[in-house]
Design an enzyme around this catalytic site. Structure first.
Site, mmCIF file in Angstrom:
data_model
loop_
_atom_site.group_PDB
_atom_site.id
_atom_site.type_symbol
_atom_site.label_atom_id
_atom_site.label_comp_id
_atom_site.label_asym_id
_atom_site.label_seq_id
_atom_site.Cartn_x
_atom_site.Cartn_y
_atom_site.Cartn_z
ATOM 1 N N ARG A 1 0.850 -1.196 0.000
ATOM 2 C CA ARG A 1 0.000 0.000 0.000
ATOM 3 C C ARG A 1 0.877 1.235 0.000
ATOM 4 O O ARG A 1 1.816 1.334 0.797
ATOM 5 C CB ARG A 1 -0.885 -0.047 1.248
ATOM 6 C CG ARG A 1 -1.769 1.141 1.444
ATOM 7 C CD ARG A 1 -2.867 0.827 2.433
ATOM 8 N NE ARG A 1 -3.788 -0.184 1.924
ATOM 9 C CZ ARG A 1 -4.996 -0.425 2.427
ATOM 10 N NH1 ARG A 1 -5.428 0.252 3.451
ATOM 11 N NH2 ARG A 1 -5.781 -1.343 1.909
ATOM 12 N N LYS B 1 1.838 -7.722 4.804
ATOM 13 C CA LYS B 1 1.435 -6.501 4.106
ATOM 14 C C LYS B 1 2.591 -5.523 4.196
ATOM 15 O O LYS B 1 3.316 -5.506 5.196
ATOM 16 C CB LYS B 1 0.209 -5.895 4.808
ATOM 17 C CG LYS B 1 -0.571 -4.945 3.938
ATOM 18 C CD LYS B 1 -1.607 -5.690 3.142
ATOM 19 C CE LYS B 1 -2.456 -4.790 2.298
ATOM 20 N NZ LYS B 1 -3.528 -5.521 1.639
ATOM 21 N N SER C 1 -6.482 -8.976 -11.242
ATOM 22 C CA SER C 1 -7.132 -9.982 -10.402
ATOM 23 C C SER C 1 -8.618 -9.691 -10.225
ATOM 24 O O SER C 1 -9.358 -10.513 -9.682
ATOM 25 C CB SER C 1 -6.451 -10.016 -9.034
ATOM 26 O OG SER C 1 -6.577 -8.751 -8.408
ATOM 27 N N ARG D 1 -20.464 5.905 -14.761
ATOM 28 C CA ARG D 1 -20.033 4.512 -14.662
ATOM 29 C C ARG D 1 -21.252 3.609 -14.451
ATOM 30 O O ARG D 1 -21.399 2.567 -15.085
ATOM 31 C CB ARG D 1 -19.081 4.389 -13.472
ATOM 32 C CG ARG D 1 -17.872 3.572 -13.768
ATOM 33 C CD ARG D 1 -16.852 3.686 -12.672
ATOM 34 N NE ARG D 1 -15.806 4.616 -13.004
ATOM 35 C CZ ARG D 1 -14.846 4.982 -12.180
ATOM 36 N NH1 ARG D 1 -14.803 4.506 -10.943
ATOM 37 N NH2 ARG D 1 -13.920 5.827 -12.565
HETATM 38 P P1 NAI Z 1 -12.374 0.264 -8.222
HETATM 39 O O1 NAI Z 1 -11.709 1.496 -7.718
HETATM 40 O O2 NAI Z 1 -12.114 -0.189 -9.613
HETATM 41 O O3 NAI Z 1 -13.967 0.417 -8.054
HETATM 42 C C1 NAI Z 1 -14.596 0.982 -6.967
HETATM 43 C C2 NAI Z 1 -15.837 1.710 -7.486
HETATM 44 O O4 NAI Z 1 -16.633 2.147 -6.382
HETATM 45 C C3 NAI Z 1 -15.518 2.952 -8.310
HETATM 46 O O5 NAI Z 1 -16.265 2.924 -9.515
HETATM 47 C C4 NAI Z 1 -15.951 4.109 -7.401
HETATM 48 O O6 NAI Z 1 -16.389 5.245 -8.130
HETATM 49 C C5 NAI Z 1 -17.081 3.473 -6.630
HETATM 50 N N1 NAI Z 1 -17.417 4.070 -5.341
HETATM 51 C C6 NAI Z 1 -16.590 4.595 -4.414
HETATM 52 N N2 NAI Z 1 -17.309 4.997 -3.335
HETATM 53 C C7 NAI Z 1 -18.604 4.709 -3.588
HETATM 54 C C8 NAI Z 1 -19.827 4.857 -2.869
HETATM 55 N N3 NAI Z 1 -19.844 5.383 -1.655
HETATM 56 N N4 NAI Z 1 -20.976 4.435 -3.453
HETATM 57 C C9 NAI Z 1 -20.972 3.873 -4.682
HETATM 58 N N5 NAI Z 1 -19.847 3.721 -5.413
HETATM 59 C C10 NAI Z 1 -18.681 4.125 -4.874
HETATM 60 O O7 NAI Z 1 -11.999 -0.889 -7.159
HETATM 61 P P2 NAI Z 1 -12.153 -2.456 -7.362
HETATM 62 O O8 NAI Z 1 -10.849 -3.042 -7.763
HETATM 63 O O9 NAI Z 1 -13.367 -2.734 -8.159
HETATM 64 O O10 NAI Z 1 -12.390 -2.920 -5.859
HETATM 65 C C11 NAI Z 1 -13.646 -2.708 -5.215
HETATM 66 C C12 NAI Z 1 -13.530 -3.107 -3.758
HETATM 67 O O11 NAI Z 1 -13.147 -4.461 -3.636
HETATM 68 C C13 NAI Z 1 -12.480 -2.300 -2.986
HETATM 69 O O12 NAI Z 1 -12.943 -2.113 -1.664
HETATM 70 C C14 NAI Z 1 -11.277 -3.231 -2.976
HETATM 71 O O13 NAI Z 1 -10.452 -3.010 -1.856
HETATM 72 C C15 NAI Z 1 -11.960 -4.587 -2.871
HETATM 73 N N6 NAI Z 1 -11.160 -5.694 -3.395
HETATM 74 C C16 NAI Z 1 -10.705 -5.689 -4.681
HETATM 75 C C17 NAI Z 1 -9.963 -6.739 -5.163
HETATM 76 C C18 NAI Z 1 -9.478 -6.772 -6.580
HETATM 77 O O14 NAI Z 1 -9.020 -7.837 -7.014
HETATM 78 N N7 NAI Z 1 -9.551 -5.675 -7.327
HETATM 79 C C19 NAI Z 1 -9.616 -7.891 -4.315
HETATM 80 C C20 NAI Z 1 -10.211 -7.840 -2.984
HETATM 81 C C21 NAI Z 1 -10.929 -6.763 -2.550
#
Ligand code: NAI
Length: 357
Positions: A50, A86, A154, A216
């Site tokens: 991070r 981490k 991922s 989006r």
């Molecule tokens: P991302 O950044 O691509 O997508 C997050 C989305 O949520 C964005 O479109 C953003 O505009 C939206 N957003 C933020 N706050 C919001 C709210 N209050 N209400 C509605 N929408 C909101 O992130 P990603 O990669 O899709 O990850 C999503 C979640 O899953 C994160 O919490 C991440 O830590 C978790 N995660 C992701 C993994 C991965 O492989 N990418 C693995 C494990 C957990």
């Protein structure tokens, strides 16, 4: 006599039950590097790097220690031969260009010096490209770009894991995992949420999507014929499944009374504001899929393809396993009269005890 103040680093480490934390100060960029190895009982400590600006380096260390412990649980319950770790790069400001590259190279040397005790990957504010740079100095890195020899994003695997988790929760709550006719609200349609929305739509769910970036949500809704709700309303929409795929802390004292869902199962990390929120959900009759169980698809993808040298079919089997683990977690919760979160913790403790044995 004046009371001696305890150094916050010392205090943080004393109250931690992990194995070791390695600290390096990078004078070139003013960055504190913390590599936190919580457990190597089941294998090398794996978890992302991070990069963040913190008010105080002790806050960064505390963050790293806490997140490393969470990785031990996530990797153990995912059935991976990995421990938990981490790293945090506490930067004074987000570095770019050559400065960033130099920092990542020096960070790669630190990871290499640990000799494989810790295996790193992307996390908040670090990308596949960054891991390509780290990989110039160490072999102990996952999540490089495809061109750099990695396994690519991922996020699609995380979405598949959440999809299996949702089905397991439906089976437990309703006796059938069919999605046809089930209303699912996906909060946050970024990399994971949009991939999950596609899987759910394909399986016949009635889909509602929401994002703080309205474009989006509109785009994915048009593609899939889903409904859109404003971000501030998503949690209160009546539905069978609420899938938080945006940010952490969404399930708390204020929001839980407003939920109108039967199941919560989503990708976001640290969904509960505090541990007591697991009990609050249970009291409201809401079946909660513990976040670190249901969102393990990302680390499964990386570990399976990059560390364990498995093929995609084997990885997919591990992703399906998320559904089986959750089903077991729900069964135990019911049988033992505890929340699924508490059941998951017991399962983790058993796997670690077996590893020690
Ligand atoms: P991302 O950044 O691509 O997508 C997050 C989305 O949520 C964005 O479109 C953003 O505009 C939206 N957003 C933020 N706050 C919001 C709210 N209050 N209400 C509605 N929408 C909101 O992130 P990603 O990669 O899709 O990850 C999503 C979640 O899953 C994160 O919490 C991440 O830590 C978790 N995660 C992701 C993994 C991965 O492989 N990418 C693995 C494990 C957990």
């Amino acid at each position: 006599m004046m009371a001696r103040t305890v150094d916050p680093f010392v205090e943080a480490l004393r109250s931690w039950d992990g194995e070791e934390a390695v600290v390096r100060f990078d004078a070139g960029t003013g960055t504190w590097m913390f590599v936190c190895v919580h457990s190597t009982v089941l294998g090398p400590a794996a978890g992302g790097t991070r990069m963040k600006v913190y008010a105080d380096p002790a806050d960064a260390l505390r963050d790293g220690l806490r997140l490393a412990a969470a990785m031990t649980s996530k990797n153990a319950i995912a059935g991976l031969p990995l421990g938990g770790g981490k790293a945090v790069l506490a930067v004074p400001e987000t570095p770019t260009g050559e400065r960033r590259r130099e920092l990542l190279l020096r960070y790669g040397e630190l990871v290499e010096a640990l000799g494989g005790t810790y295996v790193t990957a992307c996390d908040m504010n670090t990308s596949e490209r960054d891991m390509d740079v780290v990989a110039e100095r160490t072999r102990h890195v996952m999540g490089r770009s495809v061109e750099g020899g990695g396994s690519g994003s991922s996020a699609p695997s995380t979405a598949v894991g959440v999809f299996h988790g949702i089905r397991a929760a439906l089976r437990h709550a309703f006796g059938s995992d069919a999605l046809a006719g089930r209303r699912v609200v996906v909060q946050g349609v970024g990399a994971v949420g949009s991939a999950l929305a596609r899987l759910l739509a394909e399986a016949g769910a009635e889909l509602v999507v929401s994002d703080v970036v309205p474009d989006r949500a509109q785009t994915i809704a048009r593609e899939l014929g889903a409904a859109v709700v404003p971000a501030e309303e998503a949690l209160a929409i009546p539905c069978d499944v609420l899938s938080p795929c945006a940010t952490g802390g969404v399930l708390n004292r204020e929001t839980i009374p407003r939920l109108r869902c039967r199941i919560v199962a989503g990708a976001a990390n640290n969904q509960l504001g505090e541990p007591a929120d697991a009990e609050r959900l249970a009291e409201r009759g809401i079946l909660y899929a513990p976040d670190y169980v249901v969102n393990a698809g990302g680390i499964i993808h990386l570990a399976s393809l990059e560390l364990l040298g498995e093929d995609e079919a084997t990885r997919d089997g591990r992703l399906r396993g998320i559904g089986d683990t959750l089903a077991e977690c729900f069964r135990r919760a019911e049988a033992e009269g505890i929340s699924p979160g508490a059941a998951a913790e017991r399962m983790v403790a058993e796997r670690l005890a077996a590893g020690r044995g």
